[in-house]
Write a protein that holds these residues in place. Structure first.
Motif, PDB file in Angstrom:
ATOM      1  N   LYS A 207       0.890  -1.191  -0.059  1.00 48.73           N
ATOM      2  CA  LYS A 207       0.043   0.026  -0.120  1.00 48.73           C
ATOM      3  C   LYS A 207       0.960   1.549   0.042  1.00 48.73           C
ATOM      4  CE  LYS A 207      -1.077   0.314   4.953  1.00 48.73           C
ATOM      5  NZ  LYS A 207      -2.226   0.308   5.966  1.00 48.73           N
ATOM      6  N   GLN A 208       2.119   1.255   0.739  1.00 49.82           N
ATOM      7  CA  GLN A 208       2.919   2.449   0.468  1.00 49.82           C
ATOM      8  C   GLN A 208       3.364   2.528  -0.958  1.00 49.82           C
ATOM      9  OE1 GLN A 208       5.298   1.705   4.624  1.00 49.82           O
ATOM     10  NE2 GLN A 208       5.859   3.825   3.574  1.00 49.82           N
ATOM     11  N   LEU A 209       3.778   1.444  -1.684  1.00 50.98           N
ATOM     12  CA  LEU A 209       4.114   1.530  -2.902  1.00 50.98           C
ATOM     13  C   LEU A 209       2.990   2.094  -3.954  1.00 50.98           C
ATOM     14  CD1 LEU A 209       6.074  -1.968  -3.326  1.00 50.98           C
ATOM     15  CD2 LEU A 209       6.940   0.366  -3.489  1.00 50.98           C
ATOM     16  N   LEU A 210       1.734   1.746  -3.489  1.00 51.42           N
ATOM     17  CA  LEU A 210       0.589   2.299  -4.329  1.00 51.42           C
ATOM     18  C   LEU A 210       0.568   3.947  -4.176  1.00 51.42           C
ATOM     19  CD1 LEU A 210      -2.200  -0.413  -3.668  1.00 51.42           C
ATOM     20  CD2 LEU A 210      -1.072   0.481  -5.717  1.00 51.42           C
ATOM     21  N   MET A 211       1.021   4.296  -2.787  1.00 55.99           N
ATOM     22  CA  MET A 211       1.337   5.649  -2.891  1.00 55.99           C
ATOM     23  C   MET A 211       2.258   6.355  -3.763  1.00 55.99           C
ATOM     24  SD  MET A 211      -1.270   6.378  -0.795  1.00 55.99           S
ATOM     25  CE  MET A 211      -2.375   5.110  -1.716  1.00 55.99           C
ATOM     26  N   LEU A 212       3.544   5.641  -3.654  1.00 57.32           N
ATOM     27  CA  LEU A 212       4.450   6.106  -4.608  1.00 57.32           C
ATOM     28  C   LEU A 212       4.204   6.212  -6.092  1.00 57.32           C
ATOM     29  CD1 LEU A 212       6.094   5.390  -1.857  1.00 57.32           C
ATOM     30  CD2 LEU A 212       7.923   4.788  -3.193  1.00 57.32           C
ATOM     31  N   SER A 213       2.983   4.967  -6.232  1.00 58.16           N
ATOM     32  CA  SER A 213       2.667   4.709  -7.717  1.00 58.16           C
ATOM     33  C   SER A 213       1.469   6.139  -8.131  1.00 58.16           C
ATOM     34  CB  SER A 213       2.019   3.599  -7.872  1.00 58.16           C
ATOM     35  OG  SER A 213       3.098   2.510  -7.627  1.00 58.16           O
ATOM     36  N   GLY A 214       1.169   6.958  -6.979  1.00 56.67           N
ATOM     37  CA  GLY A 214       0.382   8.022  -7.464  1.00 56.67           C
ATOM     38  C   GLY A 214      -1.089   7.862  -7.464  1.00 56.67           C
ATOM     39  N   TYR A 215      -1.666   6.795  -6.689  1.00 53.02           N
ATOM     40  CA  TYR A 215      -3.084   6.365  -6.636  1.00 53.02           C
ATOM     41  C   TYR A 215      -3.609   7.124  -5.518  1.00 53.02           C
ATOM     42  CZ  TYR A 215      -2.694   2.891 -10.037  1.00 53.02           C
ATOM     43  OH  TYR A 215      -2.357   2.249 -11.150  1.00 53.02           O
ATOM     44  N   ASP A 216      -2.937   7.821  -4.694  1.00 48.91           N
ATOM     45  CA  ASP A 216      -3.629   9.027  -3.841  1.00 48.91           C
ATOM     46  C   ASP A 216      -4.167   8.417  -2.587  1.00 48.91           C
ATOM     47  OD1 ASP A 216      -3.372  11.945  -3.373  1.00 48.91           O
ATOM     48  OD2 ASP A 216      -5.413  11.632  -3.145  1.00 48.91           O
ATOM     49  N   ARG A 217      -5.455   7.436  -2.739  1.00 43.53           N
ATOM     50  CA  ARG A 217      -5.967   7.085  -1.723  1.00 43.53           C
ATOM     51  C   ARG A 217      -6.387   5.639  -2.176  1.00 43.53           C
ATOM     52  NH1 ARG A 217     -10.033  11.421   1.543  1.00 43.53           N
ATOM     53  NH2 ARG A 217      -8.366  12.760   1.824  1.00 43.53           N
ATOM     54  N   TYR A 218      -6.024   4.623  -1.288  1.00 39.08           N
ATOM     55  CA  TYR A 218      -6.158   3.093  -1.523  1.00 39.08           C
ATOM     56  C   TYR A 218      -7.280   2.718   0.053  1.00 39.08           C
ATOM     57  CZ  TYR A 218      -4.687  -1.294   0.296  1.00 39.08           C
ATOM     58  OH  TYR A 218      -4.581  -2.464   1.042  1.00 39.08           O
ATOM     59  N   PHE A 247      -0.294  12.973   0.940  1.00 39.12           N
ATOM     60  CA  PHE A 247      -0.419  14.366   1.209  1.00 39.12           C
ATOM     61  C   PHE A 247      -1.111  14.658   2.558  1.00 39.12           C
ATOM     62  CE2 PHE A 247       0.329  13.845  -3.512  1.00 39.12           C
ATOM     63  CZ  PHE A 247       1.627  14.118  -3.698  1.00 39.12           C
ATOM     64  N   VAL A 248      -0.716  13.701   3.403  1.00 36.31           N
ATOM     65  CA  VAL A 248      -1.587  13.944   4.736  1.00 36.31           C
ATOM     66  C   VAL A 248      -0.520  13.971   5.745  1.00 36.31           C
ATOM     67  CG1 VAL A 248      -3.627  12.970   3.570  1.00 36.31           C
ATOM     68  CG2 VAL A 248      -1.775  11.451   4.777  1.00 36.31           C
ATOM     69  N   ASP A 249      -1.324  14.693   7.007  1.00 34.30           N
ATOM     70  CA  ASP A 249      -0.512  14.261   8.381  1.00 34.30           C
ATOM     71  C   ASP A 249      -1.493  13.569   9.130  1.00 34.30           C
ATOM     72  OD1 ASP A 249      -2.449  15.950   9.134  1.00 34.30           O
ATOM     73  OD2 ASP A 249      -1.047  17.778   9.486  1.00 34.30           O
ATOM     74  N   ALA A 527      12.371   2.381  -4.723  1.00 38.61           N
ATOM     75  CA  ALA A 527      11.116   3.314  -4.808  1.00 38.61           C
ATOM     76  C   ALA A 527      11.057   4.469  -4.434  1.00 38.61           C
ATOM     77  CB  ALA A 527       9.887   2.254  -4.420  1.00 38.61           C
ATOM     78  N   PHE A 528      11.727   4.790  -3.002  1.00 38.94           N
ATOM     79  CA  PHE A 528      11.744   5.777  -2.216  1.00 38.94           C
ATOM     80  C   PHE A 528      12.870   6.917  -3.238  1.00 38.94           C
ATOM     81  CE2 PHE A 528      10.805   3.826   1.810  1.00 38.94           C
ATOM     82  CZ  PHE A 528       9.538   4.269   1.970  1.00 38.94           C
ATOM     83  N   GLY A 529      13.556   6.272  -4.074  1.00 39.31           N
ATOM     84  CA  GLY A 529      14.653   7.127  -4.818  1.00 39.31           C
ATOM     85  C   GLY A 529      13.777   7.770  -5.938  1.00 39.31           C
ATOM     86  N   TYR A 530      12.575   7.499  -6.293  1.00 38.39           N
ATOM     87  CA  TYR A 530      11.883   8.086  -7.411  1.00 38.39           C
ATOM     88  C   TYR A 530      10.558   9.071  -7.027  1.00 38.39           C
ATOM     89  CZ  TYR A 530      14.612   4.832 -10.166  1.00 38.39           C
ATOM     90  OH  TYR A 530      15.441   3.980 -10.622  1.00 38.39           O
ATOM     91  N   GLY A 531      10.672   9.626  -6.025  1.00 38.69           N
ATOM     92  CA  GLY A 531       9.868  10.707  -5.493  1.00 38.69           C
ATOM     93  C   GLY A 531       8.484   9.970  -4.781  1.00 38.69           C
ATOM     94  N   ALA A 532       8.562  10.063  -3.696  1.00 32.30           N
ATOM     95  CA  ALA A 532       7.749   9.272  -2.744  1.00 32.30           C
ATOM     96  C   ALA A 532       6.695  10.735  -2.062  1.00 32.30           C
ATOM     97  CB  ALA A 532       8.232   8.692  -1.624  1.00 32.30           C
ATOM     98  N   PRO A 533       5.650  10.782  -2.129  1.00 29.93           N
ATOM     99  CA  PRO A 533       4.757  11.740  -1.251  1.00 29.93           C
ATOM    100  C   PRO A 533       4.349  11.520  -0.026  1.00 29.93           C
ATOM    101  CG  PRO A 533       3.246   9.990  -2.545  1.00 29.93           C
ATOM    102  CD  PRO A 533       4.640   9.808  -2.734  1.00 29.93           C
ATOM    103  N   PRO A 534       4.686  12.391   0.901  1.00 35.28           N
ATOM    104  CA  PRO A 534       4.155  12.199   2.312  1.00 35.28           C
ATOM    105  C   PRO A 534       2.938  11.402   2.321  1.00 35.28           C
ATOM    106  CG  PRO A 534       4.475  14.602   1.905  1.00 35.28           C
ATOM    107  CD  PRO A 534       4.387  13.732   0.641  1.00 35.28           C
ATOM    108  N   HIS A 535       3.059  10.334   3.237  1.00 36.44           N
ATOM    109  CA  HIS A 535       1.658   9.423   3.315  1.00 36.44           C
ATOM    110  C   HIS A 535       1.633   8.732   4.637  1.00 36.44           C
ATOM    111  CE1 HIS A 535       4.746   6.847   1.359  1.00 36.44           C
ATOM    112  NE2 HIS A 535       4.271   5.927   2.266  1.00 36.44           N
TER     113      HIS A 535
END
Length: 599
Positions: A207-218, A247-249, A527-535
């Motif tokens: 599910k963290q990889l899905l955030m890195l993949s740009g799905y935003d909410r899983y 993109f959350v806290d 994967a973290f090296g290719y742009g990881a959003p805060p999640h």
């Protein structure tokens, strides 16, 4: 030979056959709950998942049809056609107890042996027997309502998260084994001999990889597996309502999931839950309640009296303090009438199961006072303790001291809950939610003699505690949070590490060499090296949430086919041995063959 359904199709469920259908012809199907044979009058209670309806046969019924009805027995499967009419004798225990079906056609679709226990609303038979014949136990109205309610809760979850922008995405069940957390269930690979898949303890990395993949909410209704010693509220396989957000806290995650709880309680139980929930940080929860999942529906809070005893000569308290531990107490207000010396002795044995060495007490009654420790203290020390605890006549003061603070917390926290139940302090039918925040990032593993991750190695430390990751693991806090309901954890999660440098520091703090970290988690590090959003995200334990919402005593009562405490299923007899041929195909050799494989 069983009858066939030719020419008939069910038109209505039993429980939905109501007075609104009076005068209409219906076809109902189900199991015989009860038969009352009065000669020319025969009545059958027919049951399906919706409820019960009465079938009626009288002196106007063709004799062959009435005789056929008289052959039915409990748990026979019937199909009946007839006209709905008013009952002469109303059964007020049934929602449709004012009507019956006057039968014109009856089919016996399945015959039944006498069941090993009666299929009734509630049953007093041993749980082991119920689980052995689970397919019969699941016919009971109580169990069917539980599982139908579970379905409604899952549906409400899917609806809510869909409405809030979450995508349901499935993650694999055959994954790479990870070294942290509970034991994995391992699955041998036939095509790659000597290699193993693991069943997921959670979909965490995916599910963290899905955030890195740009799905935003899983989100996912995820099956999870843990090979751990079981307790009453745990199963080796369980279901999570799993989710992750980009993109959350912490506040964002908590707000969305408070909304879910509000939605599901309103949708399923018709109950209004007030939000936002109260928040306690971990240390406050431990200090006040001795637990990181406190039941705050009642008082009996812990009091730290260590500072009052720094100069004491009493060896029990002195040893705990000198050992770096603490002395803490509970005042059971007004409980002296219910807690006799014999009852207090039972409580002393109870706390020993939590590694406490004993339970010191003072009992204050109108008839007199008794204490196991005050004679060893100075009058000033004894007075200071009473004043700190607000002691009055009728109270019972209970104290635990130990060189390990966690022993004091665990034993007094458990004692508090036991007293809450024993003294009937817990209000019935209430739902008390709160968040526990700022958990420790690490916990010390005495078996492995090292610090391990309190939750998992992808949990972010509190930003102000970053410098402490290497130097002060004991006090380093995590951006982690648990949702607690009535003293039970129903869900938990965290904000994740997304900085590759911090993740590498975390692995190093856990004792991973760079080589081992790359071997185990190289794909995630890359994967973290290719742009990881805060999640961040969390997961609800669906089984436990359903149990608490329905007020069930056991988690097994909301799972269709549960395991027992040794992780076996009594109905099918699994786990079981397998044929030697199957083991050879998997390149597996058993050192100590089971009886089925010997000789």
């Amino acid at each position: 030979m069983a009858d066939v359904m030719t020419g008939l199709k069910r038109t209505n469920y039993c429980g939905e056959t109501t007075s609104a259908l009076t005068g209409k012809e219906v076809v109902v199907c189900g199991w015989v709950q009860k038969i009352r044979d009065k000669g020319m009058l025969v009545f059958i209670d027919l049951r399906d998942r919706s409820g019960i309806v009465q079938l009626a046969f009288d002196d106007q019924t063709p004799e062959a049809l009435r005789q056929k009805a008289q052959t039915a027995r409990a748990e026979f499967v019937l199909m009946a056609k007839g006209v709905v009419r008013a009952r002469e004798s109303v059964n007020k225990d049934l929602p449709n107890g004012d009507v019956e079906v006057y039968v014109s056609d009856l089919r016996i679709l399945g015959r039944a042996q006498t069941p090993p226990f009666e299929i009734t609303e509630t049953t007093n038979v041993k749980e082991e027997l119920r689980l052995k014949y689970r397919y019969l136990d699941l016919r009971r109205g109580e169990m069917q309502r539980n599982l139908m309610m579970r379905h409604r809760i899952v549906k409400a979850a899917r609806d809510y998260y869909d409405q809030n922008g979450f995508l349901e995405i499935e993650t694999p069940c055959l994954i790479k084994s990870t070294p942290e957390g509970a034991r994995d269930y391992l699955v041998p690979s036939r095509v790659q001999p000597g290699k193993f898949f693991a069943l997921p303890q959670s979909p965490q990395q995916y599910k963290q990889l899905l955030m890195l993949s740009g799905y935003d909410r899983y989100m996912q209704i995820a099956r999870c597996f843990r090979d751990e010693d079981l307790r009453a509220d745990r199963q080796p396989e369980f279901t999570q309502i799993d989710l992750e957000m980009s993109f959350v806290d912490e506040d964002d995650v908590m707000t969305v999931n408070e909304g879910f709880i509000k939605h599901v309680f309103q949708e399923v139980l018709g109950k209004e839950i007030q939000t936002p929930f109260r928040r306690l940080n971990y240390q406050e929860a431990m200090d006040r309640f001795g637990s990181d999942k406190p039941d705050t529906r009642f008082g009996l809070e812990l009091q730290d009296i260590t500072g009052l005893l720094t100069g004491t000569e009493f060896k029990v308290f002195r040893g705990a303090i000198d050992g770096g531990g603490s002395v803490r107490a509970i005042n059971a207000k007004g409980a002296a009438g219910k807690l006799s010396r014999k009852e207090i002795d039972k409580l002393a044995e109870f706390v020993k199961t939590y590694r406490a060495k004993g339970l010191a007490f003072t009992r204050l009654t109108a008839e007199g006072e008794s204490s196991s420790y005050e004679k060893f203290l100075t009058p000033e020390e004894a007075k200071a303790i009473r004043e700190r605890l607000g002691a009055e006549t009728g109270d019972v003061l209970l104290i635990v001291a130990d060189a390990k603070k966690e022993v004091v917390y665990d034993s007094l926290g458990a004692l508090r809950v036991r007293l809450g139940k024993q003294l009937e302090l817990i209000p019935e039918g209430s739902f008390d939610f709160l968040w526990i925040t700022q958990f420790p990032l690490f916990e010390y593993d005495e078996e492995e003699n090292r610090y391990a991750a309190k939750h998992h190695p992808f949990t972010s430390p509190m930003l102000e505690d970053l410098p402490m990751m290497e130097t002060d693991k004991e006090h380093c806090r995590a951006r982690a949070y648990d949702m607690v309901l009535n003293g039970c954890e129903v869900g938990g999660g965290s904000i994740r590490i997304t900085d590759p440098e911090i993740q590498e520091r975390m692995f190093a703090a856990l004792g991973f060499t760079p080589e081992r970290a790359r071997e185990q988690f190289g794909f995630l590090i890359d994967a973290f090296g290719y742009g990881a959003p805060p999640h961040g995200g969390m997961a609800f334990g669906l089984d436990r949430l359903v149990m608490l919402m329905l007020g069930c005593d056991s988690i097994r009562d909301v799972i269709a086919f549960p395991k027992v405490q040794n992780a076996s299923e009594l109905m099918t007899g699994c786990p079981d041995t397998v044929e030697e041929k199957s083991l050879k195909e998997l390149s597996i050799k058993i050192d100590t063959p089971s009886p089925a494989l010997r000789g």
